[in-house]
Design an enzyme around this catalytic site. Structure first.
Site, PDB file in Angstrom:
ATOM      1  CE  LYS A  48      -3.673   2.305   2.640  1.00 24.84           C
ATOM      2  NZ  LYS A  48      -4.114   2.656   4.005  1.00 24.84           N
ATOM      3  CG  HIS A  86      -5.312   0.899  11.680  1.00 26.50           C
ATOM      4  ND1 HIS A  86      -4.723   2.141  11.590  1.00 26.50           N
ATOM      5  CD2 HIS A  86      -4.534   0.069  10.927  1.00 26.50           C
ATOM      6  CE1 HIS A  86      -3.648   2.064  10.815  1.00 26.50           C
ATOM      7  NE2 HIS A  86      -3.507   0.826  10.399  1.00 26.50           N
ATOM      8  CG  ASP A 116      -1.301  -2.901  10.164  1.00 25.35           C
ATOM      9  OD1 ASP A 116      -2.077  -1.932  10.120  1.00 25.35           O
ATOM     10  OD2 ASP A 116      -0.062  -2.794  10.031  1.00 25.35           O
ATOM     11  CG  HIS A 146      -0.359   1.431  13.749  1.00 26.89           C
ATOM     12  ND1 HIS A 146      -0.781   0.122  13.918  1.00 26.89           N
ATOM     13  CD2 HIS A 146      -0.349   1.633  12.405  1.00 26.89           C
ATOM     14  CE1 HIS A 146      -1.006  -0.430  12.734  1.00 26.89           C
ATOM     15  NE2 HIS A 146      -0.751   0.467  11.798  1.00 26.89           N
TER      16      HIS A 146
END
Length: 333
Positions: free
Chosen positions: A200, A219, A221, A275
């Protein structure tokens, strides 16, 4: 033209930002960041000849932090510089040229150029545009989403992917041994050689009110492990004891996040890191995370060797695609 892109909104935002980008007070970085403190997350020297030391440092970081930075990792700095230049070149193209790679609205896959990613609470938006595409294995690659400009884009990404394998294998082996498993068992339980490398590229345009907006909201991962390279504009923050801190930028380091699937496989012994990303008033921040994902129909659950009467499974075993669907749509797992 499809959806409105943040890069365009940024160009027309001089002193204020649209309401949709103003976070709730509980999230605003101006209020919630611990200012003047930098989080010294563990830094691990991959070239240290003392393998036991490296192993225990990785295990400790995965248990107690959920993130760490790797230095001296054998990926040439030229390969990283080329990857960064290629991604930057793409985001500097005209809007029309970028839209050629837009994620189709009916797509089940993450791949393509886009803005929104998941259901945002109360219609709030993140100050970021992105490009997703897989870079490994060759059978999973869809070149339709690989930009043709800049001309060296493909070469830069292929070279970076090639250099990542050694880093990935060493990470999985260390994390596996740290759980008392054989060196190969954790990677096998995460997809083995069919593990997919999803790149990404995040582009966070300059923002007139960085105290109010977030590039990416808090969030963890979804994947197994994330290997991230940022540009030199500060922005990564991690939560520690319920407070938000800037994570120190180290040139040419790889930032490693433990993701949800490793937390699940380890039955909670390793922790995925919470994070988020802040934005900058003057400069565009960019980052290049590679998410190491199980194939979509691969089932992931607590490793059988880590589950017994004393340690019942803390997580359900499910197909990775079902996990992703629930997470993006905010459905309890």
């Amino acid at each position: 033209m499809g959806a409105e892109r943040v890069q365009d909104i940024a160009k027309s935002s001089k002193e204020t930002i649209p309401d949709a980008f103003i976070r709730l007070e509980t999230e605003q970085p101006g209020i919630t960041t611990v200012h003047g403190a930098v989080l010294e997350v563990p830094t691990i020297d991959y070239s240290d000849p003392d393998e036991e030391k490296v192993l225990s440092a990785i295990e400790d970081a995965a248990r107690n932090w959920g993130m760490f930075q790797i230095v001296n990792h054998e990926i040439p700095s030229e390969a990283i510089a080329k990857l960064l230049a290629a991604g930057k070149g793409f985001f500097e193209l005209s809007q029309e040229e970028k839209e050629v790679y837009a994620k189709p609205s009916d797509s089940k896959s993450m791949e393509g150029y886009g803005t929104a990613l998941q259901k945002e609470v109360e219609g709030k938006k993140a100050w970021v545009d992105h490009l997703f595409h897989k870079i490994w294995p060759p059978s999973a690659i869809n070149y339709r989403f690989w930009p043709e400009n800049p001309a060296f884009y493909r070469e830069a990404n292929e070279e970076y992917a090639k250099h990542l394998h050694g880093v990935v294998d060493k990470l999985f082996k260390s994390l596996s041994l740290g759980l008392g498993l054989e060196g190969n068992e954790l990677k096998e339980a995460a997809g083995g050689d069919n593990l997919e490398y999803l790149l990404k590229i995040n582009y966070y345009p300059p923002c007139p009110r960085p105290d109010l907006a977030l590039g990416v909201v808090a969030h963890t991962d979804m994947c197994t492990i994330t290997i991230l390279v940022p540009n030199d504009v500060q922005g990564l923050q991690a939560s520690r004891d319920g407070r938000w801190y800037d994570v120190k930028y180290i040139p040419n380091a790889l930032v490693i996040h433990i993701g949800d699937q490793i937390e699940i496989l380890s039955n909670g012994k390793y922790k995925s890191v919470l994070h988020r990303t802040t934005v900058n008033k003057e400069k565009a921040r960019m980052s290049w995370p590679v998410f190491l994902e199980p194939p979509s129909d691969f089932e992931v659950g607590p490793h059988p060797k880590l589950v017994n009467k004393e340690n019942p499974p803390k997580f359900k075993t499910k197909k990775y695609s079902d996990y992703v669907y629930c997470k993006l749509n905010k459905i309890p797992q």
